[in-house]
Design an enzyme around this catalytic site. Structure first.
Site, mmCIF file in Angstrom:
data_model
loop_
_atom_site.group_PDB
_atom_site.id
_atom_site.type_symbol
_atom_site.label_atom_id
_atom_site.label_comp_id
_atom_site.label_asym_id
_atom_site.label_seq_id
_atom_site.Cartn_x
_atom_site.Cartn_y
_atom_site.Cartn_z
ATOM 1 N N TYR A 128 0.845 -1.200 0.000
ATOM 2 C CA TYR A 128 0.000 0.000 0.000
ATOM 3 C C TYR A 128 0.881 1.252 0.000
ATOM 4 O O TYR A 128 0.659 2.171 -0.781
ATOM 5 C CB TYR A 128 -0.936 -0.001 1.211
ATOM 6 C CG TYR A 128 -1.874 1.174 1.224
ATOM 7 C CD1 TYR A 128 -3.078 1.126 0.530
ATOM 8 C CD2 TYR A 128 -1.547 2.338 1.912
ATOM 9 C CE1 TYR A 128 -3.938 2.213 0.523
ATOM 10 C CE2 TYR A 128 -2.398 3.424 1.908
ATOM 11 C CZ TYR A 128 -3.591 3.361 1.213
ATOM 12 O OH TYR A 128 -4.424 4.453 1.203
ATOM 13 N N HIS A 172 1.781 4.292 -3.211
ATOM 14 C CA HIS A 172 1.589 5.726 -3.012
ATOM 15 C C HIS A 172 2.908 6.502 -3.087
ATOM 16 O O HIS A 172 2.918 7.707 -2.870
ATOM 17 C CB HIS A 172 0.924 5.987 -1.655
ATOM 18 C CG HIS A 172 -0.524 5.668 -1.652
ATOM 19 N ND1 HIS A 172 -0.990 4.372 -1.515
ATOM 20 C CD2 HIS A 172 -1.627 6.443 -1.802
ATOM 21 C CE1 HIS A 172 -2.321 4.391 -1.556
ATOM 22 N NE2 HIS A 172 -2.721 5.625 -1.734
ATOM 23 N N TYR A 186 -3.922 16.383 1.051
ATOM 24 C CA TYR A 186 -4.469 15.029 1.143
ATOM 25 C C TYR A 186 -3.416 14.180 1.837
ATOM 26 O O TYR A 186 -2.335 13.984 1.315
ATOM 27 C CB TYR A 186 -4.762 14.488 -0.252
ATOM 28 C CG TYR A 186 -5.652 13.259 -0.327
ATOM 29 C CD1 TYR A 186 -5.844 12.400 0.752
ATOM 30 C CD2 TYR A 186 -6.308 12.952 -1.513
ATOM 31 C CE1 TYR A 186 -6.655 11.289 0.649
ATOM 32 C CE2 TYR A 186 -7.122 11.837 -1.626
ATOM 33 C CZ TYR A 186 -7.296 11.019 -0.552
ATOM 34 O OH TYR A 186 -8.099 9.915 -0.643
ATOM 35 N N TRP A 196 -7.383 3.778 -10.575
ATOM 36 C CA TRP A 196 -6.685 3.670 -9.287
ATOM 37 C C TRP A 196 -7.407 2.683 -8.376
ATOM 38 O O TRP A 196 -6.785 1.843 -7.735
ATOM 39 C CB TRP A 196 -6.579 5.036 -8.624
ATOM 40 C CG TRP A 196 -5.879 5.000 -7.304
ATOM 41 C CD1 TRP A 196 -6.446 5.048 -6.074
ATOM 42 C CD2 TRP A 196 -4.466 4.875 -7.082
ATOM 43 N NE1 TRP A 196 -5.484 4.972 -5.091
ATOM 44 C CE2 TRP A 196 -4.257 4.869 -5.692
ATOM 45 C CE3 TRP A 196 -3.363 4.782 -7.921
ATOM 46 C CZ2 TRP A 196 -3.006 4.769 -5.120
ATOM 47 C CZ3 TRP A 196 -2.106 4.685 -7.349
ATOM 48 C CH2 TRP A 196 -1.938 4.681 -5.968
ATOM 49 N N TRP A 197 -8.715 2.784 -8.311
ATOM 50 C CA TRP A 197 -9.482 1.854 -7.487
ATOM 51 C C TRP A 197 -9.242 0.415 -7.924
ATOM 52 O O TRP A 197 -9.050 -0.468 -7.085
ATOM 53 C CB TRP A 197 -10.972 2.162 -7.559
ATOM 54 C CG TRP A 197 -11.407 3.409 -6.866
ATOM 55 C CD1 TRP A 197 -10.674 4.208 -6.016
ATOM 56 C CD2 TRP A 197 -12.687 4.017 -6.959
ATOM 57 N NE1 TRP A 197 -11.424 5.265 -5.584
ATOM 58 C CE2 TRP A 197 -12.670 5.179 -6.148
ATOM 59 C CE3 TRP A 197 -13.851 3.707 -7.658
ATOM 60 C CZ2 TRP A 197 -13.773 6.002 -6.013
ATOM 61 C CZ3 TRP A 197 -14.946 4.529 -7.522
ATOM 62 C CH2 TRP A 197 -14.912 5.670 -6.699
#
Length: 98
Positions: free
Chosen positions: A11, A15, A34, A69-70
């Site tokens: 994860y 990113h 963000y 992205w999802w």
């Protein structure tokens, strides 16, 4: 949101860095800040976002890059049938602003 057990490092890697076209889309939709935090014990994610208005923020979910992205993230996170991450709204209990 949360991360599947054993996917914490992946994860973070996905990113670092985030896709440039996704960052561009977020900025074009009024996102100023963000930040995502990962709780190491529970694998829960907490996202803090500052954006211009709710309509622009909601529109991000309809973009092609967000949908890609999802799909990219669905194997390492609990996901809904539309590939969006399973998430819960938090109730604000305290806020202070200067």
């Amino acid at each position: 949101m949360s991360v599947n057990q054993g996917s914490e490092k992946e994860y973070g890697a996905r990113h670092s860095p985030i896709w440039p076209e996704l960052e561009k889309t977020l900025r074009e939709h009024g996102v100023h800040t963000y930040t995502i935090f990962l709780h190491p014990g529970t694998r829960q994610l907490f996202a803090y976002v500052e954006y211009e208005n709710q309509a622009q923020w909601d529109a991000v979910a309809e973009t092609t890059v967000c949908r890609r992205w999802w799909r990219h993230m669905r194997e390492i996170m609990p996901s809904n049938p539309d590939d969006s991450p399973v998430s819960e709204e938090l109730n604000e209990v305290f806020h202070i602003e200067a």
